[in-house]
Design a protein around this motif. Structure first.
Motif, PDB file in Angstrom:
ATOM      1  N   GLY A 137       0.811  -1.206   0.000  1.00 17.12           N
ATOM      2  CA  GLY A 137       0.000   0.000   0.000  1.00 17.12           C
ATOM      3  C   GLY A 137       0.843   1.254   0.000  1.00 17.12           C
ATOM      4  N   TRP A 138       0.185   2.364   0.311  1.00 17.37           N
ATOM      5  CA  TRP A 138       0.820   3.677   0.295  1.00 17.37           C
ATOM      6  C   TRP A 138       0.371   4.481   1.502  1.00 17.37           C
ATOM      7  N   ARG A 139       1.124   5.518   1.801  1.00 17.42           N
ATOM      8  CA  ARG A 139       0.717   6.511   2.795  1.00 17.42           C
ATOM      9  C   ARG A 139       0.890   7.886   2.157  1.00 17.42           C
ATOM     10  N   SER A 140      -0.092   8.739   2.320  1.00 18.44           N
ATOM     11  CA  SER A 140      -0.026  10.060   1.705  1.00 18.44           C
ATOM     12  C   SER A 140      -0.689  11.085   2.610  1.00 18.44           C
ATOM     13  N   ASP A 141      -0.419  12.367   2.313  1.00 16.27           N
ATOM     14  CA  ASP A 141      -1.136  13.414   3.022  1.00 16.27           C
ATOM     15  C   ASP A 141      -2.435  13.725   2.277  1.00 16.27           C
ATOM     16  N   GLY A 142      -3.188  14.670   2.791  1.00 17.09           N
ATOM     17  CA  GLY A 142      -4.496  14.969   2.215  1.00 17.09           C
ATOM     18  C   GLY A 142      -4.519  16.171   1.298  1.00 17.09           C
ATOM     19  N   LYS A 143      -3.378  16.466   0.653  1.00 18.46           N
ATOM     20  CA  LYS A 143      -3.316  17.654  -0.193  1.00 18.46           C
ATOM     21  C   LYS A 143      -4.306  17.588  -1.344  1.00 18.46           C
ATOM     22  N   ALA A 144      -4.611  16.411  -1.815  1.00 16.35           N
ATOM     23  CA  ALA A 144      -5.521  16.260  -2.956  1.00 16.35           C
ATOM     24  C   ALA A 144      -6.930  16.734  -2.640  1.00 16.35           C
ATOM     25  N   ILE A 145      -7.297  16.749  -1.347  1.00 14.99           N
ATOM     26  CA  ILE A 145      -8.638  17.204  -0.970  1.00 14.99           C
ATOM     27  C   ILE A 145      -8.561  18.466  -0.123  1.00 14.99           C
ATOM     28  N   GLY A 146      -7.413  19.158  -0.204  1.00 16.05           N
ATOM     29  CA  GLY A 146      -7.290  20.449   0.455  1.00 16.05           C
ATOM     30  C   GLY A 146      -6.955  20.400   1.922  1.00 16.05           C
ATOM     31  N   ASN A 147      -6.442  19.276   2.418  1.00 13.02           N
ATOM     32  CA  ASN A 147      -6.070  19.162   3.825  1.00 13.02           C
ATOM     33  C   ASN A 147      -4.736  18.430   3.923  1.00 13.02           C
ATOM     34  N   GLY A 149      -2.558  18.442   6.125  1.00 15.26           N
ATOM     35  CA  GLY A 149      -2.196  17.929   7.443  1.00 15.26           C
ATOM     36  C   GLY A 149      -2.794  16.578   7.761  1.00 15.26           C
ATOM     37  N   GLN A 150      -3.759  16.141   6.975  1.00 20.93           N
ATOM     38  CA  GLN A 150      -4.397  14.849   7.219  1.00 20.93           C
ATOM     39  C   GLN A 150      -3.590  13.742   6.539  1.00 20.93           C
ATOM     40  N   GLN A 151      -3.475  12.601   7.191  1.00 20.94           N
ATOM     41  CA  GLN A 151      -2.710  11.475   6.667  1.00 20.94           C
ATOM     42  C   GLN A 151      -3.636  10.319   6.323  1.00 20.94           C
ATOM     43  N   PHE A 152      -3.330   9.650   5.199  1.00 22.99           N
ATOM     44  CA  PHE A 152      -4.169   8.552   4.717  1.00 22.99           C
ATOM     45  C   PHE A 152      -3.317   7.315   4.447  1.00 22.99           C
ATOM     46  N   SER A 153      -3.920   6.160   4.674  1.00 22.03           N
ATOM     47  CA  SER A 153      -3.314   4.880   4.301  1.00 22.03           C
ATOM     48  C   SER A 153      -4.108   4.274   3.152  1.00 22.03           C
ATOM     49  N   TRP A 154      -3.378   3.762   2.153  1.00 21.79           N
ATOM     50  CA  TRP A 154      -3.987   3.140   0.979  1.00 21.79           C
ATOM     51  C   TRP A 154      -3.629   1.656   0.979  1.00 21.79           C
ATOM     52  N   GLN A 155      -4.625   0.806   0.760  1.00 21.12           N
ATOM     53  CA  GLN A 155      -4.401  -0.638   0.671  1.00 21.12           C
ATOM     54  C   GLN A 155      -4.868  -1.158  -0.679  1.00 21.12           C
ATOM     55  N   LEU A 156      -4.049  -2.020  -1.288  1.00 18.77           N
ATOM     56  CA  LEU A 156      -4.412  -2.697  -2.529  1.00 18.77           C
ATOM     57  C   LEU A 156      -4.565  -4.176  -2.218  1.00 18.77           C
ATOM     58  N   LEU A 157      -5.769  -4.703  -2.420  1.00 19.13           N
ATOM     59  CA  LEU A 157      -6.080  -6.083  -2.050  1.00 19.13           C
ATOM     60  C   LEU A 157      -6.464  -6.872  -3.296  1.00 19.13           C
ATOM     61  N   PRO A 158      -5.509  -7.636  -3.876  1.00 22.14           N
ATOM     62  CA  PRO A 158      -5.810  -8.400  -5.095  1.00 22.14           C
ATOM     63  C   PRO A 158      -6.723  -9.595  -4.821  1.00 22.14           C
ATOM     64  N   ASP A 159      -7.566  -9.917  -5.783  1.00 20.21           N
ATOM     65  CA  ASP A 159      -8.432 -11.084  -5.729  1.00 20.21           C
ATOM     66  C   ASP A 159      -8.268 -11.820  -7.056  1.00 20.21           C
ATOM     67  N   ALA A 160      -7.496 -12.910  -7.050  1.00 16.56           N
ATOM     68  CA  ALA A 160      -7.181 -13.632  -8.277  1.00 16.56           C
ATOM     69  C   ALA A 160      -8.423 -14.247  -8.904  1.00 16.56           C
ATOM     70  N   VAL A 161      -9.374 -14.662  -8.066  1.00 16.16           N
ATOM     71  CA  VAL A 161     -10.582 -15.303  -8.587  1.00 16.16           C
ATOM     72  C   VAL A 161     -11.416 -14.306  -9.392  1.00 16.16           C
ATOM     73  N   ARG A 162     -11.544 -13.110  -8.874  1.00 17.27           N
ATOM     74  CA  ARG A 162     -12.340 -12.085  -9.555  1.00 17.27           C
ATOM     75  C   ARG A 162     -11.538 -11.345 -10.621  1.00 17.27           C
ATOM     76  N   ARG A 163     -10.224 -11.608 -10.669  1.00 16.95           N
ATOM     77  CA  ARG A 163      -9.319 -10.858 -11.556  1.00 16.95           C
ATOM     78  C   ARG A 163      -9.500  -9.365 -11.301  1.00 16.95           C
ATOM     79  N   ALA A 164      -9.439  -9.022 -10.008  1.00 17.76           N
ATOM     80  CA  ALA A 164      -9.696  -7.646  -9.610  1.00 17.76           C
ATOM     81  C   ALA A 164      -8.785  -7.269  -8.442  1.00 17.76           C
ATOM     82  N   VAL A 165      -8.682  -5.970  -8.203  1.00 20.98           N
ATOM     83  CA  VAL A 165      -7.929  -5.436  -7.072  1.00 20.98           C
ATOM     84  C   VAL A 165      -8.809  -4.409  -6.375  1.00 20.98           C
ATOM     85  N   ALA A 166      -8.961  -4.551  -5.054  1.00 16.17           N
ATOM     86  CA  ALA A 166      -9.721  -3.581  -4.273  1.00 16.17           C
ATOM     87  C   ALA A 166      -8.777  -2.498  -3.762  1.00 16.17           C
ATOM     88  N   VAL A 167      -9.184  -1.256  -3.883  1.00 21.03           N
ATOM     89  CA  VAL A 167      -8.427  -0.122  -3.355  1.00 21.03           C
ATOM     90  C   VAL A 167      -9.238   0.492  -2.220  1.00 21.03           C
TER      91      VAL A 167
END
Length: 331
Positions: A137-147, A149-167
Protein backbone atom coordinates in the motif's frame (compact mmCIF):
# COMPACT_ATOMS: atom_id res chain seq x y z
CA UNK A 1 -35.12 41.64 -25.20
CA UNK A 2 -32.34 39.07 -25.64
CA UNK A 3 -29.85 41.47 -24.05
CA UNK A 4 -32.14 42.03 -21.08
CA UNK A 5 -32.57 38.28 -20.56
CA UNK A 6 -28.82 37.75 -20.77
CA UNK A 7 -28.16 40.45 -18.15
CA UNK A 8 -30.78 38.96 -15.83
CA UNK A 9 -29.22 35.52 -16.28
CA UNK A 10 -25.75 36.82 -15.45
CA UNK A 11 -27.11 38.57 -12.35
CA UNK A 12 -28.75 35.35 -11.22
CA UNK A 13 -25.52 33.40 -11.73
CA UNK A 14 -23.53 35.98 -9.78
CA UNK A 15 -25.97 35.75 -6.86
CA UNK A 16 -25.82 31.95 -6.88
CA UNK A 17 -22.02 31.99 -7.10
CA UNK A 18 -21.89 33.87 -3.82
CA UNK A 19 -23.99 31.26 -2.05
CA UNK A 20 -22.55 28.22 -0.38
CA UNK A 21 -23.42 24.83 -1.78
CA UNK A 22 -24.68 21.79 0.19
CA UNK A 23 -21.23 20.18 0.19
CA UNK A 24 -19.52 23.18 1.86
CA UNK A 25 -22.35 24.52 4.03
CA UNK A 26 -22.05 22.82 7.42
CA UNK A 27 -24.69 24.84 9.27
CA UNK A 28 -28.39 25.36 8.79
CA UNK A 29 -29.56 28.45 6.92
CA UNK A 30 -31.44 30.18 9.72
CA UNK A 31 -30.19 31.58 13.04
CA UNK A 32 -29.79 29.76 16.33
CA UNK A 33 -31.66 32.11 18.67
CA UNK A 34 -33.97 29.24 19.54
CA UNK A 35 -31.20 27.77 21.71
CA UNK A 36 -31.60 30.64 24.16
CA UNK A 37 -35.39 30.37 24.28
CA UNK A 38 -36.97 29.39 27.60
CA UNK A 39 -40.46 28.39 28.54
CA UNK A 40 -42.04 31.24 30.48
CA UNK A 41 -45.27 30.57 32.34
CA UNK A 42 -47.43 32.72 34.58
CA UNK A 43 -50.15 31.50 36.91
CA UNK A 44 -53.68 31.75 35.62
CA UNK A 45 -55.46 34.73 37.18
CA UNK A 46 -58.79 33.75 38.71
CA UNK A 47 -61.25 36.62 39.17
CA UNK A 48 -62.65 37.12 42.65
CA UNK A 49 -65.66 35.01 43.38
CA UNK A 50 -64.69 32.22 40.93
CA UNK A 51 -63.12 28.88 41.66
CA UNK A 52 -59.93 27.72 39.89
CA UNK A 53 -60.67 25.06 37.26
CA UNK A 54 -59.22 21.59 37.39
CA UNK A 55 -56.01 21.26 35.35
CA UNK A 56 -54.95 18.20 33.35
CA UNK A 57 -51.22 17.51 33.85
CA UNK A 58 -51.05 15.05 30.93
CA UNK A 59 -49.53 17.62 28.57
CA UNK A 60 -47.04 19.21 30.92
CA UNK A 61 -43.61 19.46 29.23
CA UNK A 62 -41.00 17.89 31.52
CA UNK A 63 -37.60 19.44 32.05
CA UNK A 64 -34.96 17.90 29.71
CA UNK A 65 -32.58 15.42 31.26
CA UNK A 66 -28.78 15.76 31.09
CA UNK A 67 -28.60 12.99 28.50
CA UNK A 68 -31.11 14.77 26.27
CA UNK A 69 -29.04 17.97 26.03
CA UNK A 70 -25.63 16.30 25.63
CA UNK A 71 -25.94 15.75 21.87
CA UNK A 72 -24.70 17.99 19.05
CA UNK A 73 -27.08 20.91 18.46
CA UNK A 74 -27.17 24.33 16.84
CA UNK A 75 -23.96 25.58 15.25
CA UNK A 76 -22.12 22.41 16.21
CA UNK A 77 -24.42 20.20 14.12
CA UNK A 78 -22.99 19.30 10.70
CA UNK A 79 -25.90 19.13 8.27
CA UNK A 80 -23.85 17.89 5.29
CA UNK A 81 -24.80 14.46 3.96
CA UNK A 82 -22.09 11.76 3.94
CA UNK A 83 -19.88 11.82 0.83
CA UNK A 84 -20.45 8.77 -1.37
CA UNK A 85 -17.75 6.69 -3.05
CA UNK A 86 -18.40 6.87 -6.79
CA UNK A 87 -17.34 4.35 -9.49
CA UNK A 88 -15.91 7.06 -11.76
CA UNK A 89 -13.61 4.68 -13.67
CA UNK A 90 -15.24 2.48 -16.27
CA UNK A 91 -15.55 -1.09 -15.02
CA UNK A 92 -15.18 -0.28 -11.31
CA UNK A 93 -17.57 -1.34 -8.56
CA UNK A 94 -18.09 0.00 -5.04
CA UNK A 95 -17.29 -2.46 -2.24
CA UNK A 96 -20.31 -3.80 -0.37
CA UNK A 97 -19.44 -1.76 2.75
CA UNK A 98 -18.79 1.38 0.69
CA UNK A 99 -15.21 1.68 1.93
CA UNK A 100 -13.42 1.25 -1.41
CA UNK A 101 -13.58 0.25 -5.05
CA UNK A 102 -13.06 -2.91 -7.08
CA UNK A 103 -10.93 -2.38 -10.18
CA UNK A 104 -11.19 -5.20 -12.74
CA UNK A 105 -8.48 -6.46 -15.10
CA UNK A 106 -9.07 -5.10 -18.60
CA UNK A 107 -5.61 -4.80 -20.12
CA UNK A 108 -3.46 -7.86 -20.74
CA UNK A 109 -0.09 -6.15 -21.19
CA UNK A 110 0.60 -5.67 -17.46
CA UNK A 111 -0.79 -6.85 -14.08
CA UNK A 112 -3.63 -4.73 -12.72
CA UNK A 113 -1.94 -4.25 -9.33
CA UNK A 114 1.15 -2.84 -11.04
CA UNK A 115 -1.01 -0.53 -13.15
CA UNK A 116 -2.86 0.77 -10.06
CA UNK A 117 0.39 1.38 -8.19
CA UNK A 118 1.67 3.43 -11.13
CA UNK A 119 -1.62 5.33 -11.26
CA UNK A 120 -1.46 6.09 -7.52
CA UNK A 121 2.08 7.37 -7.75
CA UNK A 122 1.12 9.56 -10.72
CA UNK A 123 -1.84 10.85 -8.71
CA UNK A 124 0.34 11.80 -5.73
CA UNK A 125 2.89 13.51 -7.95
CA UNK A 126 0.19 15.36 -9.84
CA UNK A 127 -1.22 16.71 -6.57
CA UNK A 128 2.30 17.44 -5.23
CA UNK A 129 1.44 15.41 -2.16
CA UNK A 130 3.84 13.86 0.33
CA UNK A 131 3.72 10.08 -0.08
CA UNK A 132 5.59 6.84 0.52
CA UNK A 133 5.08 3.21 -0.45
CA UNK A 134 4.60 0.76 2.42
CA UNK A 135 4.29 -2.96 1.71
CA UNK A 136 1.27 -3.52 -0.55
CA UNK A 137 0.00 0.00 0.00
CA UNK A 138 0.82 3.68 0.30
CA UNK A 139 0.72 6.51 2.79
CA UNK A 140 -0.03 10.06 1.70
CA UNK A 141 -1.14 13.41 3.02
CA UNK A 142 -4.50 14.97 2.22
CA UNK A 143 -3.32 17.65 -0.19
CA UNK A 144 -5.52 16.26 -2.96
CA UNK A 145 -8.64 17.20 -0.97
CA UNK A 146 -7.29 20.45 0.46
CA UNK A 147 -6.07 19.16 3.82
CA UNK A 148 -2.33 18.58 3.70
CA UNK A 149 -2.20 17.93 7.44
CA UNK A 150 -4.40 14.85 7.22
CA UNK A 151 -2.71 11.48 6.67
CA UNK A 152 -4.17 8.55 4.72
CA UNK A 153 -3.31 4.88 4.30
CA UNK A 154 -3.99 3.14 0.98
CA UNK A 155 -4.40 -0.64 0.67
CA UNK A 156 -4.41 -2.70 -2.53
CA UNK A 157 -6.08 -6.08 -2.05
CA UNK A 158 -5.81 -8.40 -5.10
CA UNK A 159 -8.43 -11.08 -5.73
CA UNK A 160 -7.18 -13.63 -8.28
CA UNK A 161 -10.58 -15.30 -8.59
CA UNK A 162 -12.34 -12.08 -9.55
CA UNK A 163 -9.32 -10.86 -11.56
CA UNK A 164 -9.70 -7.65 -9.61
CA UNK A 165 -7.93 -5.44 -7.07
CA UNK A 166 -9.72 -3.58 -4.27
CA UNK A 167 -8.43 -0.12 -3.36
CA UNK A 168 -9.30 1.07 0.14
CA UNK A 169 -8.43 4.37 1.85
CA UNK A 170 -8.48 5.12 5.58
CA UNK A 171 -7.65 8.18 7.67
CA UNK A 172 -4.63 7.66 9.93
CA UNK A 173 -4.69 8.41 13.65
CA UNK A 174 -7.37 10.10 15.71
CA UNK A 175 -7.05 13.56 14.20
CA UNK A 176 -10.62 13.44 12.92
CA UNK A 177 -13.10 13.46 15.77
CA UNK A 178 -16.35 12.48 14.10
CA UNK A 179 -16.94 9.26 12.18
CA UNK A 180 -18.87 11.27 9.57
CA UNK A 181 -15.81 13.47 9.00
CA UNK A 182 -13.60 10.41 8.57
CA UNK A 183 -16.01 8.86 6.08
CA UNK A 184 -16.26 12.08 4.11
CA UNK A 185 -12.49 12.53 3.94
CA UNK A 186 -11.89 8.91 2.86
CA UNK A 187 -14.60 8.99 0.18
CA UNK A 188 -13.38 12.36 -1.14
CA UNK A 189 -9.81 11.07 -1.40
CA UNK A 190 -10.87 7.90 -3.21
CA UNK A 191 -13.05 9.91 -5.61
CA UNK A 192 -10.15 12.29 -6.29
CA UNK A 193 -7.93 9.33 -7.24
CA UNK A 194 -10.65 7.78 -9.41
CA UNK A 195 -11.12 11.02 -11.30
CA UNK A 196 -7.36 11.35 -11.86
CA UNK A 197 -7.06 7.72 -12.99
CA UNK A 198 -10.02 8.06 -15.39
CA UNK A 199 -8.42 11.12 -16.99
CA UNK A 200 -5.18 9.20 -17.44
CA UNK A 201 -6.99 6.24 -19.01
CA UNK A 202 -8.88 8.59 -21.34
CA UNK A 203 -5.63 10.21 -22.48
CA UNK A 204 -4.07 6.80 -23.10
CA UNK A 205 -7.12 5.69 -25.08
CA UNK A 206 -7.11 8.87 -27.16
CA UNK A 207 -3.46 8.33 -28.04
CA UNK A 208 -4.18 4.71 -28.90
CA UNK A 209 -7.16 5.65 -31.06
CA UNK A 210 -4.98 8.05 -33.06
CA UNK A 211 -2.21 5.53 -33.75
CA UNK A 212 -1.87 3.71 -37.12
CA UNK A 213 -3.77 0.45 -37.59
CA UNK A 214 -2.61 -2.29 -39.95
CA UNK A 215 -5.16 -3.73 -42.37
CA UNK A 216 -4.53 -6.61 -44.80
CA UNK A 217 -6.50 -8.58 -47.37
CA UNK A 218 -7.40 -12.20 -46.58
CA UNK A 219 -8.40 -13.24 -50.10
CA UNK A 220 -8.88 -16.89 -49.20
CA UNK A 221 -11.55 -16.05 -46.61
CA UNK A 222 -12.99 -13.13 -48.56
CA UNK A 223 -12.39 -10.58 -45.85
CA UNK A 224 -10.12 -7.83 -44.56
CA UNK A 225 -8.14 -8.39 -41.38
CA UNK A 226 -7.59 -5.52 -38.94
CA UNK A 227 -4.72 -5.89 -36.45
CA UNK A 228 -6.77 -4.40 -33.60
CA UNK A 229 -9.66 -5.39 -31.36
CA UNK A 230 -13.30 -4.76 -32.08
CA UNK A 231 -13.77 -1.40 -30.31
CA UNK A 232 -10.78 0.35 -31.90
CA UNK A 233 -11.58 -1.10 -35.33
CA UNK A 234 -15.19 0.08 -35.09
CA UNK A 235 -14.14 3.63 -34.13
CA UNK A 236 -11.64 3.82 -36.97
CA UNK A 237 -14.10 2.43 -39.52
CA UNK A 238 -16.94 4.79 -38.54
CA UNK A 239 -14.57 7.79 -38.60
CA UNK A 240 -13.06 7.03 -42.01
CA UNK A 241 -16.09 5.93 -44.03
CA UNK A 242 -17.63 9.41 -44.54
CA UNK A 243 -14.24 10.78 -45.60
CA UNK A 244 -13.90 8.06 -48.24
CA UNK A 245 -17.20 8.82 -49.96
CA UNK A 246 -19.52 6.54 -47.97
CA UNK A 247 -22.82 7.89 -46.66
CA UNK A 248 -23.80 6.04 -43.47
CA UNK A 249 -27.50 5.15 -43.60
CA UNK A 250 -27.67 2.72 -40.68
CA UNK A 251 -25.26 1.35 -38.11
CA UNK A 252 -25.51 -1.11 -35.24
CA UNK A 253 -22.35 -1.36 -33.15
CA UNK A 254 -23.69 -4.22 -31.03
CA UNK A 255 -24.32 -6.26 -34.20
CA UNK A 256 -21.21 -4.94 -35.93
CA UNK A 257 -22.68 -3.77 -39.23
CA UNK A 258 -22.87 -0.48 -41.11
CA UNK A 259 -25.21 0.11 -44.06
CA UNK A 260 -23.70 2.65 -46.47
CA UNK A 261 -24.35 4.31 -49.81
CA UNK A 262 -21.16 4.78 -51.81
CA UNK A 263 -21.24 8.07 -53.73
CA UNK A 264 -17.55 8.17 -54.60
CA UNK A 265 -15.10 11.06 -54.66
CA UNK A 266 -13.58 13.03 -57.51
CA UNK A 267 -10.05 12.33 -58.71
CA UNK A 268 -8.98 15.67 -57.29
CA UNK A 269 -10.37 14.77 -53.89
CA UNK A 270 -8.50 11.47 -53.86
CA UNK A 271 -5.30 13.33 -54.75
CA UNK A 272 -5.93 15.77 -51.89
CA UNK A 273 -6.40 12.87 -49.50
CA UNK A 274 -3.27 11.17 -50.78
CA UNK A 275 -5.04 7.80 -51.00
CA UNK A 276 -5.47 5.26 -53.81
CA UNK A 277 -8.68 6.04 -55.68
CA UNK A 278 -11.50 3.66 -54.74
CA UNK A 279 -13.10 2.71 -58.06
CA UNK A 280 -16.04 0.50 -57.12
CA UNK A 281 -19.74 0.66 -58.17
CA UNK A 282 -21.67 3.51 -56.56
CA UNK A 283 -24.37 1.57 -54.79
CA UNK A 284 -25.51 0.36 -51.36
CA UNK A 285 -23.25 -1.89 -49.31
CA UNK A 286 -23.29 -3.55 -45.93
CA UNK A 287 -19.96 -3.54 -44.07
CA UNK A 288 -19.81 -6.20 -41.38
CA UNK A 289 -17.23 -6.06 -38.58
CA UNK A 290 -16.32 -9.30 -36.82
CA UNK A 291 -14.69 -9.75 -33.41
CA UNK A 292 -11.66 -12.07 -33.55
CA UNK A 293 -10.25 -11.24 -30.10
CA UNK A 294 -7.10 -9.24 -30.64
CA UNK A 295 -8.01 -8.87 -34.33
CA UNK A 296 -11.11 -7.89 -36.28
CA UNK A 297 -12.48 -8.85 -39.67
CA UNK A 298 -14.32 -6.75 -42.25
CA UNK A 299 -16.56 -8.26 -44.92
CA UNK A 300 -18.58 -6.47 -47.62
CA UNK A 301 -21.85 -7.39 -49.25
CA UNK A 302 -24.31 -5.64 -51.55
CA UNK A 303 -27.84 -4.53 -50.64
CA UNK A 304 -29.05 -8.13 -51.15
CA UNK A 305 -26.50 -9.38 -48.58
CA UNK A 306 -24.49 -11.08 -51.34
CA UNK A 307 -20.69 -10.93 -50.76
CA UNK A 308 -18.92 -8.59 -53.17
CA UNK A 309 -16.56 -9.91 -55.81
CA UNK A 310 -12.89 -10.55 -55.13
CA UNK A 311 -12.02 -7.58 -57.38
CA UNK A 312 -14.15 -5.12 -55.36
CA UNK A 313 -12.82 -6.49 -52.08
CA UNK A 314 -9.23 -6.11 -53.34
CA UNK A 315 -9.84 -2.48 -54.32
CA UNK A 316 -11.42 -1.72 -50.95
CA UNK A 317 -8.46 -3.37 -49.18
CA UNK A 318 -6.00 -1.26 -51.19
CA UNK A 319 -7.65 2.03 -50.17
CA UNK A 320 -8.57 1.04 -46.61
CA UNK A 321 -5.06 -0.24 -45.86
CA UNK A 322 -3.60 3.21 -46.50
CA UNK A 323 -6.48 5.04 -44.79
CA UNK A 324 -6.25 2.96 -41.58
CA UNK A 325 -2.56 3.90 -41.33
CA UNK A 326 -3.17 7.62 -41.73
CA UNK A 327 -3.51 9.32 -38.33
CA UNK A 328 -4.21 12.73 -39.91
CA UNK A 329 -7.53 11.46 -41.29
CA UNK A 330 -9.05 10.78 -37.86
CA UNK A 331 -8.60 14.22 -36.33
Amino acid sequence: MKTKKMVMGLLALSVLAGCSNPETRTQANRGFDYQDATLRTTPLLIPAGLEAPNFNNEYVIPKPTAAAVSGVVGKNMDIRPPTQVLPLVRGTEVLDNGSGLWFYQQRLDQPLEQELNQALEAFFKGQKAEYSQIGQGWRSDGKAIGNAGQQFSWQLLPDAVRRAVAVQVSVDGENTALAQDRQRAEASMLNAFSLSYQRELTQQQNLLDRSPIKLTLDQAQGRLLVAEGYDRSWKRLITLLPKLGFDLTNRQQALGYVDVEYDGLSKGKWRDLGLPMLDIPEQQYRIQLGDLGEQSSITLSDKNKTPVSADILSKVANTFADAFQRTDLIR
